[in-house]
Design an enzyme around this catalytic site. Structure first.
Site, short mmCIF file in Angstrom:
data_model
loop_
_atom_site.label_atom_id
_atom_site.label_comp_id
_atom_site.label_asym_id
_atom_site.label_seq_id
_atom_site.Cartn_x
_atom_site.Cartn_y
_atom_site.Cartn_z
N HIS A 154 1.05 -1.86 0.08
CA HIS A 154 0.52 -0.43 -0.09
C HIS A 154 1.40 1.42 0.03
O HIS A 154 0.83 2.45 -0.71
CB HIS A 154 -0.61 -0.12 1.27
CG HIS A 154 -2.00 -1.18 1.33
ND1 HIS A 154 -2.11 -2.03 2.96
CD2 HIS A 154 -3.51 -1.54 0.88
CE1 HIS A 154 -2.72 -2.54 2.18
NE2 HIS A 154 -3.63 -2.34 1.82
N GLN A 161 -8.18 -7.58 -10.65
CA GLN A 161 -8.97 -6.11 -9.67
C GLN A 161 -8.42 -5.40 -11.21
O GLN A 161 -9.28 -4.35 -10.95
CB GLN A 161 -8.36 -6.36 -8.15
CG GLN A 161 -8.94 -4.74 -7.68
CD GLN A 161 -9.42 -5.12 -6.11
OE1 GLN A 161 -10.17 -5.49 -5.66
NE2 GLN A 161 -8.20 -4.30 -5.72
N MET A 199 3.33 -8.74 -1.12
CA MET A 199 2.62 -8.45 0.36
C MET A 199 1.03 -8.29 0.66
O MET A 199 0.21 -8.24 -0.56
CB MET A 199 3.23 -6.53 0.37
CG MET A 199 4.44 -6.96 0.64
SD MET A 199 5.18 -6.40 1.80
CE MET A 199 6.86 -5.60 1.85
O1 PAF Z 1 -8.30 -4.35 -3.19
C1 PAF Z 1 -8.77 -3.45 -2.05
O2 PAF Z 1 -8.27 -3.04 -0.84
C2 PAF Z 1 -9.99 -3.43 -2.42
O3 PAF Z 1 -10.85 -4.09 -3.31
C3 PAF Z 1 -10.39 -1.78 -2.38
C4 PAF Z 1 -9.98 -1.69 -4.20
C5 PAF Z 1 -9.64 -0.74 -1.46
C6 PAF Z 1 -12.19 -2.02 -2.42
O4 PAF Z 1 -12.60 -2.57 -1.36
#
Ligand code: PAF
Length: 289
Positions: free
Chosen positions: A37, A153, A184
């Protein structure tokens, strides 16, 4: 750092940033931040004047038997970590703020959601596409950043943004790995020491497949079988799927002739882990190992 819990407050913050001539970068998260992140946030910071993250564990993307209630949470720690990499604002809405009583609108991306995690987790991408659309509408960013670890995603969000004429750029950031190769993930916290060791088989098998492709193997089912055989040597690992699809269209492939996504989902104990690599055959290299 500005921290808020309502759409109205973050909208006001964005209006202020725009009035000051800033571009807005956005990193949606479900919190329990890790280096993956933080890398998204650093990229956003390099490319945009102001960086906003959301922390929202989205109930709509969890199935009834999934880990919604156990999903790790630590807002104080997350805020500190985000602040340390220069994030300007955190949007942390409640479920009621995002899905008030009477809520009944959802976003369905077809075709590319009908495989991989879309098959194992029915309704998952409907939940992701819906919440990401809402977050985009609330934050109105110039750029939004997503990790390649969740390969499907990112493709779903890019498709959705293009199909719905969303006025932003979706940026993909390479997977960040631990020193030993484990991708991670907030869910790594669920693994005990033995499971943590067993989980290394995911990256090991991806690397092995990349090596086989570099040596000339092109037959998708043979590559998949090599990966399956290697994962099966690990007694704690239970395969959900090992699949190869063309990238980025996610069409079935028999022989590799262009970029292909090798994607895995494997359960180690009760923890479901995913990982992937893009196999590139034209120049005999594989990215993101
Ligand atoms: O990847 C994630 O953490 C989630 O799928 C997201 C993109 C924040 C949507 O809730």
């Amino acid at each position: 750092m500005f921290i808020c819990h309502t759409a109205a407050e973050i909208r006001e913050f964005v209006r202020g940033a725009r009035a000051g001539g800033q571009t807005v970068g956005f990193v949606p998260t479900m919190g329990y931040l890790h280096e993956g992140h933080l890398e998204l946030m650093r990229r956003a910071k390099k490319q945009c004047g102001v960086v906003i993250i959301s922390i929202f564990i989205n109930p709509a993307q969890f199935g009834p038997n999934e880990d919604f209630t156990q999903y790790p949470r630590d807002l104080e720690r997350d805020v500190k970590m985000a602040g340390d990499v220069g994030v300007d604002a955190v949007f942390n809405p409640t479920a009621e703020e995002m899905y008030p009583a009477g809520y009944c609108t959802y976003v369905d991306v077809e075709r590319i959601t009908e495989r991989l995690c879309g098959l194992s987790r029915p309704g998952h991408f409907r939940g992701v596409a819906t919440v990401v659309t809402k977050l985009f509408n609330i934050v109105n960013p110039d750029k939004a950043f997503f990790g390649q670890k969740d390969a499907q995603q990112v493709l779903v969000i890019k498709r959705m943004a293009a199909d719905l004429n969303m006025d932003l750029e979706v940026v993909t950031v390479p997977t960040v790995r631990e020193a030993d190769g484990l991708a991670m993930s907030s869910r790594n916290i669920y693994l005990d020491a033995g499971q943590r060791q067993a989980a290394l088989v995911l990256h090991r098998s991806l690397k092995m497949a990349a090596g086989a492709v570099a040596s000339g193997l092109r037959d998708a089912s043979s590559i998949k079988q090599l990966v399956i055989d290697m994962i099966k040597t690990e007694p704690l690992a239970v395969i959900d799927y090992v699949e190869i699809y063309s990238h980025p269209d996610l069409e079935p492939v028999d022989k590799l002739w262009g970029p292909a996504l090798l994607a895995l989902a494997v359960k180690i104990g009760r923890t479901r882990l995913i990982d992937n690599i893009i196999l590139e055959v034209l120049d005999h290299v594989s990215h993101d190992v």
